[in-house]
Structure formats: C-alpha cells, structure tokens
Motif scaffolding. Structure first.
Motif, PDB file in Angstrom:
ATOM      1  N   MET A   1       0.815  -1.194   0.000  1.00  0.00           N
ATOM      2  CA  MET A   1       0.000   0.000   0.000  1.00  0.00           C
ATOM      3  C   MET A   1       0.861   1.262   0.000  1.00  0.00           C
ATOM      4  O   MET A   1       0.353   2.328  -0.278  1.00  0.00           O
ATOM      5  CB  MET A   1      -0.902   0.036   1.230  1.00  0.00           C
ATOM      6  N   ARG A   2       2.120   1.089   0.327  1.00  0.00           N
ATOM      7  CA  ARG A   2       2.966   2.256   0.449  1.00  0.00           C
ATOM      8  C   ARG A   2       3.134   2.982  -0.883  1.00  0.00           C
ATOM      9  O   ARG A   2       3.070   4.202  -0.948  1.00  0.00           O
ATOM     10  CB  ARG A   2       4.316   1.830   1.017  1.00  0.00           C
ATOM     11  N   LEU A   3       3.356   2.229  -1.962  1.00  0.00           N
ATOM     12  CA  LEU A   3       3.536   2.844  -3.270  1.00  0.00           C
ATOM     13  C   LEU A   3       2.257   3.546  -3.724  1.00  0.00           C
ATOM     14  O   LEU A   3       2.296   4.684  -4.218  1.00  0.00           O
ATOM     15  CB  LEU A   3       3.951   1.784  -4.297  1.00  0.00           C
ATOM     16  N   PHE A   9      -0.993  10.576  -2.772  1.00  0.00           N
ATOM     17  CA  PHE A   9      -0.694  11.814  -2.068  1.00  0.00           C
ATOM     18  C   PHE A   9       0.145  12.750  -2.930  1.00  0.00           C
ATOM     19  O   PHE A   9      -0.012  13.979  -2.870  1.00  0.00           O
ATOM     20  CB  PHE A   9       0.009  11.541  -0.742  1.00  0.00           C
ATOM     21  N   GLY A  10       1.031  12.200  -3.748  1.00  0.00           N
ATOM     22  CA  GLY A  10       1.814  13.034  -4.665  1.00  0.00           C
ATOM     23  C   GLY A  10       0.933  13.706  -5.700  1.00  0.00           C
ATOM     24  O   GLY A  10       1.096  14.901  -6.004  1.00  0.00           O
ATOM     25  N   LEU A  51      -4.848   4.457   5.695  1.00  0.00           N
ATOM     26  CA  LEU A  51      -5.560   3.740   6.756  1.00  0.00           C
ATOM     27  C   LEU A  51      -5.395   2.224   6.617  1.00  0.00           C
ATOM     28  O   LEU A  51      -5.299   1.508   7.615  1.00  0.00           O
ATOM     29  CB  LEU A  51      -7.038   4.121   6.761  1.00  0.00           C
ATOM     30  N   GLN A  52      -5.353   1.726   5.387  1.00  0.00           N
ATOM     31  CA  GLN A  52      -5.104   0.295   5.191  1.00  0.00           C
ATOM     32  C   GLN A  52      -3.708  -0.078   5.646  1.00  0.00           C
ATOM     33  O   GLN A  52      -3.498  -1.130   6.242  1.00  0.00           O
ATOM     34  CB  GLN A  52      -5.298  -0.083   3.715  1.00  0.00           C
ATOM     35  N   TRP A  53      -2.742   0.772   5.393  1.00  0.00           N
ATOM     36  CA  TRP A  53      -1.375   0.521   5.836  1.00  0.00           C
ATOM     37  C   TRP A  53      -1.293   0.556   7.363  1.00  0.00           C
ATOM     38  O   TRP A  53      -0.639  -0.275   7.975  1.00  0.00           O
ATOM     39  CB  TRP A  53      -0.450   1.571   5.219  1.00  0.00           C
ATOM     40  N   ARG A  54      -2.002   1.507   7.984  1.00  0.00           N
ATOM     41  CA  ARG A  54      -2.018   1.585   9.451  1.00  0.00           C
ATOM     42  C   ARG A  54      -2.738   0.388  10.068  1.00  0.00           C
ATOM     43  O   ARG A  54      -2.384  -0.082  11.135  1.00  0.00           O
ATOM     44  CB  ARG A  54      -2.724   2.874   9.898  1.00  0.00           C
ATOM     45  N   ARG A  55      -3.778  -0.099   9.378  1.00  0.00           N
ATOM     46  CA  ARG A  55      -4.510  -1.261   9.876  1.00  0.00           C
ATOM     47  C   ARG A  55      -3.612  -2.491   9.897  1.00  0.00           C
ATOM     48  O   ARG A  55      -3.722  -3.336  10.777  1.00  0.00           O
ATOM     49  CB  ARG A  55      -5.732  -1.517   9.003  1.00  0.00           C
ATOM     50  N   ARG A  56      -2.728  -2.577   8.942  1.00  0.00           N
ATOM     51  CA  ARG A  56      -1.780  -3.689   8.894  1.00  0.00           C
ATOM     52  C   ARG A  56      -0.607  -3.459   9.839  1.00  0.00           C
ATOM     53  O   ARG A  56       0.318  -4.245   9.877  1.00  0.00           O
ATOM     54  CB  ARG A  56      -1.261  -3.876   7.478  1.00  0.00           C
ATOM     55  N   VAL A  59       3.095  -3.483   8.523  1.00  0.00           N
ATOM     56  CA  VAL A  59       3.692  -4.698   7.974  1.00  0.00           C
ATOM     57  C   VAL A  59       3.583  -4.626   6.451  1.00  0.00           C
ATOM     58  O   VAL A  59       2.483  -4.509   5.915  1.00  0.00           O
ATOM     59  CB  VAL A  59       2.965  -5.956   8.502  1.00  0.00           C
ATOM     60  N   PRO A  60       4.697  -4.678   5.756  1.00  0.00           N
ATOM     61  CA  PRO A  60       4.619  -4.522   4.303  1.00  0.00           C
ATOM     62  C   PRO A  60       4.053  -5.755   3.612  1.00  0.00           C
ATOM     63  O   PRO A  60       4.245  -6.880   4.053  1.00  0.00           O
ATOM     64  CB  PRO A  60       6.075  -4.281   3.894  1.00  0.00           C
ATOM     65  N   ARG A  61       3.344  -5.527   2.529  1.00  0.00           N
ATOM     66  CA  ARG A  61       2.865  -6.611   1.685  1.00  0.00           C
ATOM     67  C   ARG A  61       4.038  -7.145   0.872  1.00  0.00           C
ATOM     68  O   ARG A  61       5.077  -6.496   0.769  1.00  0.00           O
ATOM     69  CB  ARG A  61       1.795  -6.096   0.719  1.00  0.00           C
TER      70      ARG A  61
END
Length: 162
Positions: A1-3, A9-10, A51-56, A59-61
C-alpha cells in the motif's frame, strides 16, 4: 500500500498546487472547482491507502518488499463469482436511468429498481457462497458407510447463524 499511498498523495499535492496557482492566475471558478475536486479525490484515495497501511500496523505486503519472491504472494485472493447475471441487470438499469434523463421520470423508477435489485442480488450471491471445494458438486468426504457429501449439501456459515 505504500507505493499506492505515495502516488495518490503526490498527485493530490500536485493538483492542490496547480489549483491554487490556477485560481490566483485565472480567477475562473469552473476550472478551479474541477482541480479542487480532483485534489479531494486523490487525497481521499491516499487516505484510504494510509488507513489500510495503518490497519496492517506497517507490515509490508509482498508487493512492497524488495526481497520478496513469487511464493510470498500466493494464497487466496478473494472470491469472485464466475458466472453471474447481476452485472447484466446493473447495466440494464443504468441504460434505463440514462433513458429516464431524456424521456421521463418513470424510466428513472424502472432503472432504479433494476440497479438496486441487481446490486442487492450481486452482494447476496457473493456472500452466500458455499464452503467446500472449488468445483461445486464434487465430493467432499467419503467416510465409512456414509454416502459422499457434495458441497451443495453442506450448509454455509451464514445459514448456521455464525
């Protein structure tokens, strides 16, 4: 989700800057509103990915890790009904809604009934799938004196009240 989060956001940052410059330069309302809504849309998507990244819990996919290989991403992705009539109903309802904008209110009512009914049917179909083998009707167990049980005969978790 980071990318995905950084991309959204960019794009939101870029559109926000362009919106401000455009408004000060042209003082035109329509283009400014379009750029503002585009900024809001990308900010909303970026917030969802954040929010999905924070929910995880950060932890990176496997897609986000540089040291991941193909085996890290295997497993069940989700259930997608293969053969369904409901998307046709949604499309037919959309056609009636579009015709209703031209010819009259009663087409809008028919289209709304088609769209709402088809969406409900599509959601219920996806939620009410049977637990069992991927091919419905194939035997699940053949133990002792009991005849083979097929996935059509196994109750789903929704019908047991779970």
């Amino acid at each position: 989700m980071r990318l995905e989060m950084r991309t959204c956001f960019g794009a939101a940052l870029f559109l926000g800057i362009v919106c401000a410059i455009y408004w000060f330069w042209s003082n035109e309302d329509t283009g400014t509103a379009c750029l503002l809504f585009s900024f809001c849309a990308y900010a909303l998507m970026g917030s969802y990915f954040f929010l999905q990244w924070r929910r995880r819990k950060g932890v990176p996919r496997p897609e986000d890790r540089d040291d991941a290989d193909m085996n890290d991403g295997e497993g069940e992705i989700g259930f997608f009904p293969a053969a369904s009539i409901w998307p046709f109903g949604i499309g037919l309802g959309g056609i009636f809604l579009a015709i209703g904008l031209i010819y009259g209110m009663w087409f809008l009512v028919i289209g709304g009934v088609f769209v709402v009914g088809s969406v409900i049917g599509f959601v219920v179909e996806a939620e009410a799938r049977e637990e069992g083998p991927a091919d419905p009707g194939m035997p699940i167990t053949t133990t002792g004196d009991n005849p083979p049980v097929t996935s059509f005969q196994v109750p789903s978790s929704h019908s047991q009240g779970a």
